[in-house]
Design a protein around this motif. Structure first.
Motif, PDB file in Angstrom:
ATOM      1  N   PHE A  77       0.817  -1.211   0.000  1.00 26.02           N
ATOM      2  CA  PHE A  77       0.000   0.000   0.000  1.00 26.02           C
ATOM      3  C   PHE A  77       0.857   1.270   0.000  1.00 26.02           C
ATOM      4  CE2 PHE A  77      -2.354  -3.412   2.028  1.00 26.02           C
ATOM      5  CZ  PHE A  77      -3.558  -3.383   1.335  1.00 26.02           C
ATOM      6  N   LEU A  78       2.073   1.167   0.565  1.00 24.88           N
ATOM      7  CA  LEU A  78       2.959   2.328   0.628  1.00 24.88           C
ATOM      8  C   LEU A  78       3.773   2.497  -0.652  1.00 24.88           C
ATOM      9  CD1 LEU A  78       4.272   1.862   4.283  1.00 24.88           C
ATOM     10  CD2 LEU A  78       2.568   3.519   3.504  1.00 24.88           C
ATOM     11  N   PHE A  79       4.202   1.371  -1.238  1.00 24.34           N
ATOM     12  CA  PHE A  79       5.047   1.408  -2.440  1.00 24.34           C
ATOM     13  C   PHE A  79       4.375   0.539  -3.503  1.00 24.34           C
ATOM     14  CE2 PHE A  79       7.538   1.020   1.505  1.00 24.34           C
ATOM     15  CZ  PHE A  79       8.004   2.317   1.612  1.00 24.34           C
ATOM     16  N   LEU A  81     -11.686  -6.235  -5.692  1.00 24.90           N
ATOM     17  CA  LEU A  81     -11.771  -5.127  -4.742  1.00 24.90           C
ATOM     18  C   LEU A  81     -10.434  -4.397  -4.655  1.00 24.90           C
ATOM     19  CD1 LEU A  81     -13.738  -3.841  -2.632  1.00 24.90           C
ATOM     20  CD2 LEU A  81     -12.670  -5.321  -0.930  1.00 24.90           C
ATOM     21  N   SER A  82     -10.485  -3.083  -4.575  1.00 19.25           N
ATOM     22  CA  SER A  82      -9.279  -2.258  -4.459  1.00 19.25           C
ATOM     23  C   SER A  82      -9.362  -1.406  -3.210  1.00 19.25           C
ATOM     24  CB  SER A  82      -9.103  -1.354  -5.682  1.00 19.25           C
ATOM     25  OG  SER A  82      -8.905  -2.122  -6.849  1.00 19.25           O
ATOM     26  N   LEU A  83      -8.219  -1.189  -2.589  1.00 18.46           N
ATOM     27  CA  LEU A  83      -8.129  -0.320  -1.419  1.00 18.46           C
ATOM     28  C   LEU A  83      -6.914   0.578  -1.595  1.00 18.46           C
ATOM     29  CD1 LEU A  83      -9.160   0.455   1.429  1.00 18.46           C
ATOM     30  CD2 LEU A  83      -7.631  -1.300   2.356  1.00 18.46           C
ATOM     31  N   TRP A  84      -7.153   1.901  -1.631  1.00 24.21           N
ATOM     32  CA  TRP A  84      -6.074   2.862  -1.839  1.00 24.21           C
ATOM     33  C   TRP A  84      -5.290   2.565  -3.110  1.00 24.21           C
ATOM     34  CZ3 TRP A  84      -4.799   1.484   3.785  1.00 24.21           C
ATOM     35  CH2 TRP A  84      -5.673   2.160   4.638  1.00 24.21           C
ATOM     36  N   GLY A  85      -6.001   2.114  -4.111  1.00 29.88           N
ATOM     37  CA  GLY A  85      -5.372   1.848  -5.399  1.00 29.88           C
ATOM     38  C   GLY A  85      -4.703   0.488  -5.508  1.00 29.88           C
ATOM     39  N   VAL A  86      -4.771  -0.321  -4.460  1.00 33.09           N
ATOM     40  CA  VAL A  86      -4.143  -1.644  -4.458  1.00 33.09           C
ATOM     41  C   VAL A  86      -5.218  -2.709  -4.659  1.00 33.09           C
ATOM     42  CG1 VAL A  86      -2.768  -3.303  -3.143  1.00 33.09           C
ATOM     43  CG2 VAL A  86      -2.312  -0.861  -2.933  1.00 33.09           C
ATOM     44  N   LYS A  87      -5.041  -3.544  -5.675  1.00 29.76           N
ATOM     45  CA  LYS A  87      -6.011  -4.594  -5.965  1.00 29.76           C
ATOM     46  C   LYS A  87      -5.756  -5.828  -5.096  1.00 29.76           C
ATOM     47  CE  LYS A  87      -6.716  -3.224 -10.783  1.00 29.76           C
ATOM     48  NZ  LYS A  87      -6.633  -3.647 -12.203  1.00 29.76           N
ATOM     49  N   PHE A  88      -6.829  -6.383  -4.559  1.00 31.09           N
ATOM     50  CA  PHE A  88      -6.728  -7.606  -3.757  1.00 31.09           C
ATOM     51  C   PHE A  88      -6.725  -8.807  -4.700  1.00 31.09           C
ATOM     52  CE2 PHE A  88      -7.942  -4.562  -0.626  1.00 31.09           C
ATOM     53  CZ  PHE A  88      -7.423  -5.035   0.577  1.00 31.09           C
ATOM     54  N   LEU A 111      -3.720 -19.492  -6.492  1.00 28.96           N
ATOM     55  CA  LEU A 111      -4.017 -18.391  -5.581  1.00 28.96           C
ATOM     56  C   LEU A 111      -3.146 -17.176  -5.872  1.00 28.96           C
ATOM     57  CD1 LEU A 111      -5.433 -17.260  -3.009  1.00 28.96           C
ATOM     58  CD2 LEU A 111      -3.584 -18.343  -1.675  1.00 28.96           C
ATOM     59  N   PHE A 112      -1.927 -17.418  -6.383  1.00 26.21           N
ATOM     60  CA  PHE A 112      -0.968 -16.330  -6.576  1.00 26.21           C
ATOM     61  C   PHE A 112      -0.936 -15.788  -8.005  1.00 26.21           C
ATOM     62  CE2 PHE A 112       1.404 -18.771  -3.076  1.00 26.21           C
ATOM     63  CZ  PHE A 112       0.648 -18.132  -2.093  1.00 26.21           C
ATOM     64  N   LYS A 113      -1.873 -16.216  -8.850  1.00 27.71           N
ATOM     65  CA  LYS A 113      -1.952 -15.651 -10.195  1.00 27.71           C
ATOM     66  C   LYS A 113      -2.442 -14.203 -10.116  1.00 27.71           C
ATOM     67  CE  LYS A 113      -2.913 -19.896 -12.773  1.00 27.71           C
ATOM     68  NZ  LYS A 113      -3.915 -20.604 -13.616  1.00 27.71           N
ATOM     69  N   PRO A 114      -1.858 -13.298 -10.875  1.00 22.07           N
ATOM     70  CA  PRO A 114      -2.313 -11.896 -10.854  1.00 22.07           C
ATOM     71  C   PRO A 114      -3.804 -11.745 -11.173  1.00 22.07           C
ATOM     72  CG  PRO A 114      -0.215 -12.066 -11.974  1.00 22.07           C
ATOM     73  CD  PRO A 114      -0.673 -13.473 -11.732  1.00 22.07           C
ATOM     74  N   ALA A 115      -4.343 -12.677 -11.971  1.00 20.27           N
ATOM     75  CA  ALA A 115      -5.757 -12.583 -12.354  1.00 20.27           C
ATOM     76  C   ALA A 115      -6.707 -13.082 -11.269  1.00 20.27           C
ATOM     77  CB  ALA A 115      -5.990 -13.364 -13.638  1.00 20.27           C
ATOM     78  N   THR A 116      -6.158 -13.725 -10.228  1.00 17.95           N
ATOM     79  CA  THR A 116      -7.011 -14.255  -9.162  1.00 17.95           C
ATOM     80  C   THR A 116      -7.619 -13.117  -8.353  1.00 17.95           C
ATOM     81  OG1 THR A 116      -5.666 -16.257  -8.990  1.00 17.95           O
ATOM     82  CG2 THR A 116      -7.076 -15.726  -7.111  1.00 17.95           C
ATOM     83  N   LYS A 117      -8.918 -13.210  -8.117  1.00 16.89           N
ATOM     84  CA  LYS A 117      -9.624 -12.199  -7.329  1.00 16.89           C
ATOM     85  C   LYS A 117      -9.792 -12.703  -5.890  1.00 16.89           C
ATOM     86  CE  LYS A 117     -12.261 -10.688 -11.403  1.00 16.89           C
ATOM     87  NZ  LYS A 117     -13.614 -10.530 -11.981  1.00 16.89           N
ATOM     88  N   ILE A 118      -9.063 -12.097  -4.974  1.00 17.83           N
ATOM     89  CA  ILE A 118      -9.151 -12.500  -3.581  1.00 17.83           C
ATOM     90  C   ILE A 118     -10.464 -12.006  -2.966  1.00 17.83           C
ATOM     91  CG2 ILE A 118      -8.008 -12.467  -1.327  1.00 17.83           C
ATOM     92  CD1 ILE A 118      -6.439 -13.874  -3.543  1.00 17.83           C
ATOM     93  N   PHE A 119     -10.752 -10.731  -3.178  1.00 18.31           N
ATOM     94  CA  PHE A 119     -12.011 -10.135  -2.743  1.00 18.31           C
ATOM     95  C   PHE A 119     -12.623  -9.400  -3.923  1.00 18.31           C
ATOM     96  CE2 PHE A 119      -9.466 -10.200   1.214  1.00 18.31           C
ATOM     97  CZ  PHE A 119     -10.293 -11.028   1.971  1.00 18.31           C
ATOM     98  N   THR A 120     -13.949  -9.424  -4.020  1.00 14.76           N
ATOM     99  CA  THR A 120     -14.645  -8.743  -5.110  1.00 14.76           C
ATOM    100  C   THR A 120     -15.678  -7.778  -4.549  1.00 14.76           C
ATOM    101  OG1 THR A 120     -16.239 -10.569  -5.258  1.00 14.76           O
ATOM    102  CG2 THR A 120     -14.323 -10.656  -6.719  1.00 14.76           C
ATOM    103  N   ASP A 121     -16.004  -6.781  -5.380  1.00 15.47           N
ATOM    104  CA  ASP A 121     -17.035  -5.830  -4.972  1.00 15.47           C
ATOM    105  C   ASP A 121     -18.409  -6.320  -5.446  1.00 15.47           C
ATOM    106  OD1 ASP A 121     -17.078  -5.383  -7.695  1.00 15.47           O
ATOM    107  OD2 ASP A 121     -15.993  -3.475  -7.584  1.00 15.47           O
ATOM    108  N   ALA A 122     -19.432  -5.464  -5.324  1.00 15.25           N
ATOM    109  CA  ALA A 122     -20.801  -5.845  -5.682  1.00 15.25           C
ATOM    110  C   ALA A 122     -20.938  -6.169  -7.166  1.00 15.25           C
ATOM    111  CB  ALA A 122     -21.767  -4.722  -5.302  1.00 15.25           C
ATOM    112  N   ASP A 123     -20.075  -5.593  -8.005  1.00 17.30           N
ATOM    113  CA  ASP A 123     -20.140  -5.832  -9.446  1.00 17.30           C
ATOM    114  C   ASP A 123     -19.318  -7.037  -9.891  1.00 17.30           C
ATOM    115  OD1 ASP A 123     -21.751  -3.567  -9.740  1.00 17.30           O
ATOM    116  OD2 ASP A 123     -19.977  -2.249  -9.859  1.00 17.30           O
ATOM    117  N   GLY A 124     -18.688  -7.713  -8.941  1.00 14.00           N
ATOM    118  CA  GLY A 124     -17.874  -8.871  -9.281  1.00 14.00           C
ATOM    119  C   GLY A 124     -16.460  -8.536  -9.691  1.00 14.00           C
ATOM    120  N   LYS A 125     -16.090  -7.271  -9.629  1.00  9.54           N
ATOM    121  CA  LYS A 125     -14.732  -6.855  -9.957  1.00  9.54           C
ATOM    122  C   LYS A 125     -13.831  -6.983  -8.728  1.00  9.54           C
ATOM    123  CE  LYS A 125     -16.191  -3.524 -13.491  1.00  9.54           C
ATOM    124  NZ  LYS A 125     -16.157  -2.099 -13.914  1.00  9.54           N
TER     125      LYS A 125
END
Length: 357
Positions: free
Chosen positions: A28-30, A172-179, A156-170
């Motif tokens: 989140f910092l870098f 989830l991002s926090l402070w610009g960092v994708k989960f 689990l470690f593939k960049p395309a893997t979605k750990i958490f998703t939002d209501a639209d199924g995309k």
């Protein structure tokens, strides 16, 4: 112990806690890819340096085979991930295989060699590491030779893997960092490194850790009062090898590539030695400080020198001296200055001065 006597130790522990916090929130910092790679490498090298310090700092054993054990763990996971495909089973089996091979080598070297003088033992470990490096380069059908092995990590470690998703199924991002899987891979490295480091920290604080320090200070006296020195030294050699092997497995999962240059190179062994000296032998906290300073310098010193050289373009001599190609010269100079002003390493010297305050 007086409050003054703990000043240096508290300062060092505070710095280590700050480093731990920065590594915890590094994604989140870098947020660039390079910074995350640096943070992951720092985590791995903290474990590697601390496990090597168990030998040289706490027990007085000089070994040049530490990268050999690191390589066993890395190649164990890499070979099985390539043969069996991505999944946790090859990671676990590869890690266990790496530990098993490391223990066989550690016991053999320990029992056969730890009775000899320090310099002869160091040469034996150097010879063993050299043989393994040559075999890894030549047995290309298993190790990939000089080209190494490329493979896929668990899904689990593939960049395309979605750990958490939002209501639209995309994702989830926090402070610009994708989960996503990349974030999961980093925290896998961080968590494993933290657990291994805490285990070593607990070990050196135990009565067994005190026995090892006694062996380091006076081997003959420790043996005279009833301690089986060879057994203790063999045990710590095996423990150090096991932790280095597990660190190699974790690094292999993160890197998705394993080759002689990334896991068995003597350049890595030199880096470990420098980190131990910079941080301070005989203190786990020094491993953290030494690893951070060395890895950051390796990745960013050249860039900083490039900026400084451009800023001083009108000053011919300084501009030439600060040319990015001369970064190794300045790294060596910084190392000499650190050794001169911190003869027991940064952590060791700070703790000693705090105790004398």
């Amino acid at each position: 112990m007086s409050r003054k006597s703990t000043t240096g130790a508290l300062a060092i522990k505070g710095i280590v806690a700050l480093i731990g916090a920065l590594l915890l929130f590094a994604p989140f910092l870098f947020q660039d890819v390079r910074s995350l790679e640096v943070a992951a490498r720092i985590c791995i090298f903290i474990v590697l340096v601390a496990s090597f310090d168990l030998l040289i700092g706490y027990t007085g054993i000089v070994s040049f085979a530490h990268t050999m054990f690191f390589g066993f763990g890395a190649y164990g996971a890499a070979i099985l991930l390539k043969e069996m495909g991505p999944g946790w089973t090859p990671v676990i089996l590869g890690g266990l295989a790496g530990v098993a091979v490391s223990l066989v080598f550690a016991v053999a070297i320990g029992l056969l060699s730890l009775r000899v003088k320090a310099i002869f033992f160091a040469m034996i470990t150097l010879a063993a590491a050299s043989v393994v490096l040559v075999l890894a380069s030549q047995l290309s059908q298993f190790t990939g030779g000089e080209d190494g092995i490329t493979y896929r990590a668990p899904d689990l470690f593939k960049p395309a893997t979605k750990i958490f998703t939002d209501a639209d199924g995309k994702v989830l991002s926090l402070w610009g960092v994708k989960f996503n899987g990349k974030l999961a891979a980093y925290y896998f490295v961080f968590a494993c490194s933290l657990v291994l480091f805490l285990l070593m920290l607990r070990f050196v604080a135990s009565p067994l850790g005190t026995v090892l320090k006694a062996i380091r200070e006076n081997e003959a006296r420790a043996e005279a009062i009833g301690y089986k020195v060879v057994a203790y030294r063999t045990f710590i050699f095996c423990l150090s090898a096991t932790i280095a092997s597990l660190a190699g497995t974790v690094y292999a999962v993160w890197l998705k590539y394993t080759g002689p240059d990334t896991s068995l190179s003597f350049a890595i062994m030199i880096d470990i030695l420098l980190m131990v000296v910079i941080g301070g032998m005989g203190t786990m906290w020094g491993a953290v400080i030494g690893a951070v300073l060395m890895v950051v310098a390796q990745y960013y010193l050249r860039d900083l020198m490039g900026v400084a050289s451009e800023a001083l373009t009108g000053v011919p001599l300084l501009s030439e001296l600060l040319a990015p190609d001369r970064w190794l010269f300045w790294l060596g100079l910084i190392f000499i200055l650190l050794v001169y002003f911190f003869p027991k390493g940064i952590a060791g010297t700070a703790m000693e001065k705090g105790a004398r305050a």
